[in-house]
Design an enzyme around this catalytic site. Structure first.
Site, short mmCIF file in Angstrom:
data_model
loop_
_atom_site.label_atom_id
_atom_site.label_comp_id
_atom_site.label_asym_id
_atom_site.label_seq_id
_atom_site.Cartn_x
_atom_site.Cartn_y
_atom_site.Cartn_z
N HIS A 181 0.80 -1.22 0.00
CA HIS A 181 0.00 0.00 0.00
C HIS A 181 0.84 1.28 0.00
O HIS A 181 0.51 2.22 0.72
CB HIS A 181 -0.92 0.02 1.23
CG HIS A 181 -1.96 -1.05 1.24
ND1 HIS A 181 -2.65 -1.43 2.37
CD2 HIS A 181 -2.45 -1.83 0.24
CE1 HIS A 181 -3.51 -2.39 2.08
NE2 HIS A 181 -3.39 -2.67 0.78
C1 LIG Z 1 0.13 -7.63 -4.56
C2 LIG Z 1 -0.81 -6.51 -4.22
C3 LIG Z 1 -1.94 -6.75 -3.46
C4 LIG Z 1 -2.81 -5.70 -3.14
N1 LIG Z 1 -3.99 -5.99 -2.52
C5 LIG Z 1 -4.91 -5.00 -2.35
C6 LIG Z 1 -6.22 -5.29 -1.88
O1 LIG Z 1 -6.58 -6.44 -1.63
N2 LIG Z 1 -7.08 -4.25 -1.72
C7 LIG Z 1 -6.73 -2.97 -1.98
O2 LIG Z 1 -7.54 -2.07 -1.77
N3 LIG Z 1 -5.50 -2.66 -2.45
C8 LIG Z 1 -4.60 -3.65 -2.68
N4 LIG Z 1 -3.38 -3.36 -3.22
C9 LIG Z 1 -3.06 -1.94 -3.49
C10 LIG Z 1 -3.79 -1.35 -4.70
O3 LIG Z 1 -3.87 -2.28 -5.75
C11 LIG Z 1 -3.06 -0.07 -5.13
O4 LIG Z 1 -3.10 0.86 -4.06
C12 LIG Z 1 -3.66 0.58 -6.37
O5 LIG Z 1 -3.72 -0.32 -7.44
C13 LIG Z 1 -2.83 1.80 -6.76
O6 LIG Z 1 -3.33 2.36 -7.94
P1 LIG Z 1 -2.52 3.40 -8.80
O7 LIG Z 1 -3.41 3.80 -9.91
O8 LIG Z 1 -1.99 4.45 -7.90
O9 LIG Z 1 -1.24 2.62 -9.36
P2 LIG Z 1 -1.19 1.32 -10.27
O10 LIG Z 1 -2.45 0.57 -10.23
O11 LIG Z 1 0.05 0.59 -9.87
O12 LIG Z 1 -1.06 1.87 -11.75
C14 LIG Z 1 0.07 2.48 -12.30
C15 LIG Z 1 0.13 2.12 -13.78
O13 LIG Z 1 1.02 3.00 -14.44
C16 LIG Z 1 1.85 2.26 -15.31
N5 LIG Z 1 3.07 3.02 -15.46
C17 LIG Z 1 3.94 3.34 -14.47
N6 LIG Z 1 4.95 4.08 -14.95
C18 LIG Z 1 4.72 4.24 -16.28
C19 LIG Z 1 5.42 4.91 -17.30
N7 LIG Z 1 6.57 5.57 -17.07
N8 LIG Z 1 4.91 4.87 -18.56
C20 LIG Z 1 3.74 4.21 -18.81
N9 LIG Z 1 3.05 3.55 -17.86
C21 LIG Z 1 3.52 3.57 -16.60
C22 LIG Z 1 2.02 0.94 -14.57
O14 LIG Z 1 2.50 -0.07 -15.41
C23 LIG Z 1 0.65 0.71 -14.02
O15 LIG Z 1 -0.18 0.07 -14.96
C24 LIG Z 1 -2.50 -4.38 -3.55
C25 LIG Z 1 -1.37 -4.14 -4.33
C26 LIG Z 1 -0.53 -5.19 -4.68
C27 LIG Z 1 0.68 -4.90 -5.54
#
Ligand SMILES: Cc1cc2nc3c(=O)[nH]c(=O)nc-3n(C[C@H](O)[C@H](O)[C@H](O)COP(=O)(O)OP(=O)(O)OC[C@H]3O[C@@H](n4cnc5c(N)ncnc54)[C@H](O)[C@@H]3O)c2cc1C
Length: 537
Positions: free
Chosen positions: A474
């Site tokens: 997280h």
């Molecule tokens: C193993 C695991 C288990 C989890 N379990 C839970 C759960 O059960 N419940 C819950 O609420 N949360 C859970 N989480 C946390 C939750 O999934 C994250 O907090 C959430 O997905 C974050 O979203 P985000 O949009 O900030 O980032 P992300 O979903 O990580 O998205 C970022 C995206 O940007 C892309 N990206 C990054 N840099 C670049 C770049 N330079 N150029 C192009 N693309 C790029 C990445 O490839 C990715 O697709 C878990 C996370 C993990 C890893």
């Protein structure tokens, strides 16, 4: 050079929501760039596949933190999704919004519009809740929330009853009016499949001609026209491509990659940038700082009653579970292993819960961590209890080590670096022991596998926590929202301080970590962020 109104970086949890909402305006063009590729694989879509994607380098950034003194010098492995759907394609799907006070706290830090009453409509907007529409829940929104309480493993009931004996009330909905207590987690699935924002928001939106998705596209640098973000450079198939953003560049790269991209573009702490050989365009010391994460430990118990181990370990059991899934998309393959849990107070005098609990009717003490395949649990009946402090006070940081966009940034979590976090680690460890010693859970426990009965004193419990605790995945806060550019990165409209046309909309903008899991609040941030972009047009 191609040009779009909006260029969105990252098709993760937030990016899929943002691109989908912005493309609802037919007159607007949106380019969504994703470094990874397709999420159309069995192990992403099947809920139990979560364990398989954990170490799959085709779809995972696979970060390792710096060795952390708080973890006795261990480094922590941080999976992050590098695939459509981002970390929401590889997460455990637990749907928890956080506590009312979390968001009121964001507001009180100088972020108008982010109190609980302000953000509740955005949680509801995204939601299609199994229980239908209520004051707290939405129905008919894109993302399905499933109540699995009638289908979880029967041992979950013993966990809830034992917690009740300790005075922790049972709740049927952590996201309703009574979020306090123990119960069964709701999850993001729809008809037995993962309900990531890629499935829920992006896929339907891709039918629109004004939304273009490019996969295998690694954003490397933001382009500027003075203090206005005017476009983006990215690598695709080894070639650098540049694109113009007529209105905004929106970073949705997540808590590791959004600050990384700002730093690669010369926005950050000048000392960090100089050390990496990047010229400073604008000093913004908060970029990469304020890193917060949940840190959990699991206690493993042998059970006299069968657990998921007995269902999922034998070949015949796997076949049965597979058939069950094929018949009605039900059974253990349709759920996360984090089935029970709760939010409880380590001391009755606390104003709100300070510990999050997990009860999983499964164990992996003999499976090498590097495999973590959920279909290969221990060959005996066992389960696990876990906890993490809801609101850790330790703060870490991340910084790029070079101007090479392929090089992973250095991540320093600084876990357990405050007295409060150490006190919480001890309180939670003791609470798990009390739970395990309480009927009816105690009645089926035939032994503690880990940490084991030889770990008894406070010092031993803490040493064990440092040896075994790990991230709950997280990380947030590395482009924190706040009014003061001396420590915050974006303002309350998620615009990067000092620039126009440049926003960050993802988990990195959380000023403080919410008390529970971070996916649902990230979706909320994305819903609200997208609406602000549309308002500002
Ligand atoms: C193993 C695991 C288990 C989890 N379990 C839970 C759960 O059960 N419940 C819950 O609420 N949360 C859970 N989480 C946390 C939750 O999934 C994250 O907090 C959430 O997905 C974050 O979203 P985000 O949009 O900030 O980032 P992300 O979903 O990580 O998205 C970022 C995206 O940007 C892309 N990206 C990054 N840099 C670049 C770049 N330079 N150029 C192009 N693309 C790029 C990445 O490839 C990715 O697709 C878990 C996370 C993990 C890893």
């Amino acid at each position: 050079m191609d040009s779009f109104d909006y260029v969105v970086v990252g098709a993760g949890t937030a990016g899929c929501v943002v691109a989908s909402r912005l493309s609802e305006d037919a007159g607007t063009s949106v380019l969504l760039l994703e470094a990874g590729g397709s999420d159309r694989t069995l192990w992403i879509q099947l809920p139990i596949g979560y364990g398989r994607t954990f170490f799959d380098k085709k779809i995972n950034w696979m970060y390792d933190t710096e060795a952390d003194p708080g973890l006795n010098g261990r480094s922590s492995y941080w999976p992050r999704g590098r695939v459509i759907g981002g970390s929401g394609s590889i997460n455990a799907m637990v749907y928890v919004r956080g506590q009312k006070e979390d968001f009121d706290g964001w507001r009180d830090l100088g972020n108008p519009g982010w109190g609980f009453a302000d953000v509740l409509p955005y949680f509801r907007k995204s939601e299609d809740h199994d229980g239908g529409e209520t004051r707290f829940h939405g129905a008919g929104g894109p993302m399905h929330v499933t109540d699995i309480s009638a289908r979880v493993h029967p041992l979950c009931g013993l966990f809830v009853n034992a917690a009740g004996q300790l005075g922790f009330p049972a709740t049927t909905d952590f996201n309703g009016p009574e979020g306090d207590g123990v119960g069964i987690y709701q999850i993001n699935t729809a008809r037995g499949l993962r309900a990531s924002t890629a499935n829920a928001f992006l896929r339907p939106a891709l039918r629109r001609r004004n939304l273009k998705l490019e996969t295998g596209a690694l954003a490397t640098r933001i382009l500027f026209d003075g203090a206005r973000a005017s476009g983006l450079a990215y690598l695709r198939g080894g070639q650098e491509v540049t694109v113009t953003a007529r209105r905004e560049v929106i970073l949705c790269g997540g808590a590791i990659n959004s600050p990384q991209l700002l730093q690669l573009s010369g926005i950050g702490d000048p000392a960090d940038l100089a050390a990496a050989g990047v010229a400073t365009r604008q000093a913004l010391a908060g970029v990469g700082k304020n890193l917060q994460d949940h840190l959990a430990v699991s206690y493993f118990y042998r059970s006299s009653r069968p657990t998921l181990n007995d269902q999922l370990r034998p070949l015949a059991g796997k076949i049965r579970a597979g058939l069950r899934y094929l018949i009605d998309r039900g059974g253990p393959l349709s759920m996360s292993v984090n089935q029970g849990g709760g939010f409880v107070r380590s001391r009755p005098d606390l104003a709100r819960p300070d510990l999050q609990l997990y009860f999983s009717p499964v164990s992996y003490t003999e499976t090498p961590v590097s495999e973590r395949k959920l279909l290969n649990p221990d060959p005996f009946s066992a389960f696990l209890l876990s906890f993490n402090a809801c609101r850790p006070t330790s703060r870490g940081r991340l910084r790029i080590l070079s101007a090479d966009p392929h090089r992973h940034p250095s991540i320093t979590p600084n876990y357990l670096s405050t007295d409060q976090d150490l006190a919480d680690a001890l309180a939670g460890s003791k609470l798990l022991r009390r739970l395990a010693a309480t009927s009816p859970l105690a009645d089926i426990i035939t032994g503690e596998i880990k940490p084991g009965p030889e770990i008894r004193t406070d010092a031993e419990l803490l040493a064990d926590f440092r040896d075994r605790a790990d991230t709950v995945y997280h990380p947030v806060g590395t482009c924190a929202m706040g009014p003061d550019p001396r420590n915050a990165v974006v303002d309350a409209r998620l615009l990067v301080h000092g620039f126009s046309g440049l926003r960050v909309i993802d988990a990195s903008v959380f000023p403080t970590l919410t008390s529970g899991n971070t996916n649902a609040p990230t979706v909320m941030v994305a819903e609200k962020g997208a609406e602000m972009v549309r308002q500002d047009r």
